[in-house]
Design a protein around this motif. Structure first.
Motif, short mmCIF file in Angstrom:
data_model
loop_
_atom_site.label_atom_id
_atom_site.label_comp_id
_atom_site.label_asym_id
_atom_site.label_seq_id
_atom_site.Cartn_x
_atom_site.Cartn_y
_atom_site.Cartn_z
N THR A 1 7.00 -2.17 6.21
CA THR A 1 5.59 -2.06 5.86
C THR A 1 5.43 -2.01 4.34
O THR A 1 6.40 -2.19 3.59
CB THR A 1 4.98 -0.82 6.54
OG1 THR A 1 3.57 -0.80 6.33
CG2 THR A 1 5.59 0.47 6.01
N SER A 2 4.22 -1.75 3.88
CA SER A 2 3.95 -1.67 2.44
C SER A 2 3.93 -0.22 1.98
O SER A 2 3.72 0.70 2.77
CB SER A 2 2.61 -2.33 2.11
OG SER A 2 1.54 -1.64 2.74
N THR A 3 4.13 -0.03 0.69
CA THR A 3 4.08 1.31 0.12
C THR A 3 2.78 1.49 -0.66
O THR A 3 2.04 0.53 -0.90
CB THR A 3 5.29 1.58 -0.78
OG1 THR A 3 5.32 2.98 -1.12
CG2 THR A 3 5.23 0.75 -2.06
N TYR A 4 2.54 2.72 -1.07
CA TYR A 4 1.32 3.06 -1.81
C TYR A 4 1.61 4.27 -2.68
O TYR A 4 2.10 5.30 -2.18
CB TYR A 4 0.19 3.35 -0.83
CG TYR A 4 -1.11 3.82 -1.45
CD1 TYR A 4 -1.92 2.96 -2.17
CD2 TYR A 4 -1.53 5.14 -1.29
CE1 TYR A 4 -3.12 3.39 -2.73
CE2 TYR A 4 -2.72 5.59 -1.84
CZ TYR A 4 -3.51 4.71 -2.55
OH TYR A 4 -4.70 5.15 -3.10
N LYS A 5 1.38 4.12 -3.97
CA LYS A 5 1.61 5.20 -4.93
C LYS A 5 3.04 5.72 -4.81
O LYS A 5 3.99 4.95 -4.92
CB LYS A 5 0.55 6.29 -4.77
CG LYS A 5 -0.85 5.80 -5.19
CD LYS A 5 -1.86 6.93 -5.25
CE LYS A 5 -3.19 6.41 -5.80
NZ LYS A 5 -4.22 7.48 -5.87
N PRO B 1 0.78 4.53 9.25
CA PRO B 1 0.17 5.81 8.88
C PRO B 1 0.99 6.53 7.80
O PRO B 1 2.22 6.50 7.85
CB PRO B 1 0.20 6.59 10.20
CG PRO B 1 0.17 5.53 11.25
CD PRO B 1 0.97 4.39 10.68
N PRO B 2 0.32 7.08 6.79
CA PRO B 2 -1.13 7.33 6.70
C PRO B 2 -1.94 6.18 6.10
O PRO B 2 -3.11 6.37 5.78
CB PRO B 2 -1.19 8.55 5.79
CG PRO B 2 -0.05 8.36 4.85
CD PRO B 2 1.04 7.75 5.68
N LEU B 3 -1.34 5.01 5.92
CA LEU B 3 -2.08 3.88 5.37
C LEU B 3 -2.78 3.10 6.48
O LEU B 3 -2.28 3.00 7.60
CB LEU B 3 -1.14 2.93 4.62
CG LEU B 3 -0.34 3.49 3.44
CD1 LEU B 3 0.44 2.38 2.77
CD2 LEU B 3 -1.25 4.19 2.45
N GLY B 4 -3.93 2.50 6.11
CA GLY B 4 -4.58 1.56 7.00
C GLY B 4 -5.40 2.20 8.09
O GLY B 4 -5.78 3.37 8.02
N LYS C 1 -3.92 -1.08 -3.78
CA LYS C 1 -4.86 -0.24 -4.53
C LYS C 1 -5.61 0.76 -3.66
O LYS C 1 -6.20 1.70 -4.16
CB LYS C 1 -5.88 -1.12 -5.27
CG LYS C 1 -5.26 -2.08 -6.28
CD LYS C 1 -6.32 -2.85 -7.05
CE LYS C 1 -7.09 -3.82 -6.16
NZ LYS C 1 -6.24 -4.93 -5.66
N ASN C 2 -5.64 0.53 -2.35
CA ASN C 2 -6.48 1.34 -1.47
C ASN C 2 -5.66 1.84 -0.29
O ASN C 2 -4.93 1.07 0.34
CB ASN C 2 -7.66 0.50 -0.97
CG ASN C 2 -8.71 1.31 -0.26
OD1 ASN C 2 -8.41 2.05 0.67
ND2 ASN C 2 -9.95 1.20 -0.69
N LYS C 3 -5.81 3.11 0.00
CA LYS C 3 -5.06 3.71 1.10
C LYS C 3 -5.52 3.19 2.46
O LYS C 3 -4.74 3.11 3.41
CB LYS C 3 -5.22 5.23 1.05
CG LYS C 3 -4.47 5.99 2.12
CD LYS C 3 -4.64 7.50 1.93
CE LYS C 3 -3.87 8.27 3.00
NZ LYS C 3 -4.01 9.74 2.83
N PHE C 4 -6.80 2.83 2.57
CA PHE C 4 -7.37 2.55 3.88
C PHE C 4 -7.46 1.08 4.24
O PHE C 4 -7.82 0.74 5.36
CB PHE C 4 -8.76 3.19 3.98
CG PHE C 4 -8.73 4.68 3.78
CD1 PHE C 4 -8.16 5.51 4.72
CD2 PHE C 4 -9.24 5.25 2.62
CE1 PHE C 4 -8.11 6.88 4.54
CE2 PHE C 4 -9.19 6.62 2.43
CZ PHE C 4 -8.62 7.44 3.39
N SER D 1 -1.75 2.23 13.05
CA SER D 1 -1.56 3.39 13.92
C SER D 1 -0.98 2.97 15.27
O SER D 1 -0.05 3.59 15.79
CB SER D 1 -2.90 4.11 14.12
OG SER D 1 -2.76 5.19 15.01
N ALA D 2 -1.52 1.87 15.83
CA ALA D 2 -1.00 1.38 17.11
C ALA D 2 0.44 0.92 16.98
O ALA D 2 1.29 1.23 17.83
CB ALA D 2 -1.88 0.24 17.62
#
Length: 374
Positions: free
Chosen positions: A39-43, A11-14, A64-67, A19-20
């Motif tokens: 985990t992975s990073t984003y922006k 969180p907040p990714l995926g 490329k995508n947050k979700f 979340s679990a």
């Protein structure tokens, strides 16, 4: 114990898997374990941070995508994850590794285990299990099955979040898979009945707008009902959003449905507290967090007989379960509830009571037990 958790999302990714994994990390840390989450990073997210008592280390996969991640991003997580582990292990060694999703996290965990002689366990979450979402993922799963067999075969233990996924995974692993259900957080997710309106029944759908989640079924089901008796709030987004909005318009649901997009955790909590019924018309599922959260907030549930949903929803006790794609049955169960306040109240009360039977602390203890098995 020093535990390394590997998961491509946090969180907040995926979605639900990340979340679990974060809830396991928080509760293990709260019980005295030293937990590090890779985990992975984003922006512009920080590459290192401390949160909820555990450390989070991130590396770049050109996400490329947050979700969600696409296949190339999952492959990059696996390949770059091996290099990241080599750097990390220059001055850090865990006692055990817990990988959430057999691919890509289990691939990284197996590499670390073989090179550094550290035991690992694997958590199956859904898309990493051959046969789950076979309509969309069959080719990916066909190609990945030989690797999945190696990852599961080398693990100290494999576990899933539902009996359904365990049975499905055992067809590939050929060995017993443990079940560790997601926990209920009845402290964070709690009802506030003062926020629920009288008269109008608030129905909630929360999830990605994809074929798997079956929102088209829910829209067709509610279109048959008396539109003056309910309002359907739709939380989430996805590739089918435009198509589903057009379907709602064709079904004359403009005045009784609201597409809300993604909400923050606090915004979603308020919506749970304002809602009476959760609908989860999925065509396949693991053990959806949205159901455990809604039950904790004392909501009735109308869902489908797939995945782990019937492991949470007891027919006639805290909701109803119907077969996937059965629009008529889904509509009948919803229609019966919105016209029967006493039954809604009974189901809501039972959901809250059932939520108190299994916590995230219980789940963390079970995970630690799998690590410590001889």
């Amino acid at each position: 114990m020093k535990i390394l958790i590997i998961c491509h999302e946090h969180p907040p990714l995926g979605g639900g898997g990340g979340s679990a994994a974060s809830r396991f990390a928080m509760n293990l840390a709260g019980q005295g374990d030293e937990v590090l989450f890779v985990t992975s990073t984003y922006k512009d997210m920080p590459l290192r941070e401390q949160t909820d008592g555990y450390g989070v280390f991130r590396f770049d996969i050109s996400r490329k995508n947050k979700f969600g991640c696409d296949i190339p991003e999952l492959i990059r997580f696996g390949l770059r994850g091996k290099r990241f582990i080599d750097e990390l292990f220059k001055d850090y060694r865990p006692d055990a590794i817990a990988a959430f999703f057999a691919i890509p996290s289990g691939y990284v965990a197996r590499y670390a285990s073989q090179k550094y002689k550290i035991p690992y366990i694997v958590s199956l979450r859904g898309g990493d299990v051959p046969g789950f979402l076979s309509r969309e993922l069959w080719f990916y799963q066909f190609l990945a099955t030989p690797l999945l067999k190696k990852i599961m075969g080398s693990a100290k233990r494999v576990f899933s979040n539902s009996r359904y996924l365990a049975r499905l995974g055992e067809k590939t692993s050929k060995s017993e898979i443990a079940v560790v259900p997601n926990g209920f957080d009845t402290e964070l997710y709690k009802p506030d009945f003062s926020k629920r309106p009288g008269g109008l029944v608030n129905i909630l759908f929360a999830g990605r707008l994809v074929y798997q989640k079956g929102l088209d079924v829910a829209l067709k089901a509610v279109s048959i009902l008396d539109k003056t008796r309910f309002h359907l709030n739709i939380v989430g987004s996805g590739p089918l959003e435009g198509e589903l909005k057009a379907l709602a318009a064709r079904l004359n649901l403009a005045g009784s449905t609201t597409f809300m997009g993604w909400l923050t955790k606090s915004e979603l909590l308020k919506l749970y507290q304002q809602s009476h019924i959760l609908v989860i018309p999925s065509r396949d599922e693991g053990l959806p967090n949205v159901v455990t959260e809604a039950m904790s907030c004392s909501m009735a549930v109308v869902g489908t007989n797939c995945g782990g949903i019937p492991e949470l929803v007891e027919n006639g006790v805290n909701g109803y379960v119907v077969e996937p794609d059965d629009i008529k049955a889904f509509s009948e169960k919803l229609g019966g509830l919105i016209s029967d306040t006493d039954t809604i109240n009974k189901f809501c009360e039972n959901s809250r009571e059932m939520a108190g039977r299994w916590s995230w602390a219980d789940a963390a203890n079970r995970l630690r037990g799998l690590i410590n098995e001889h």
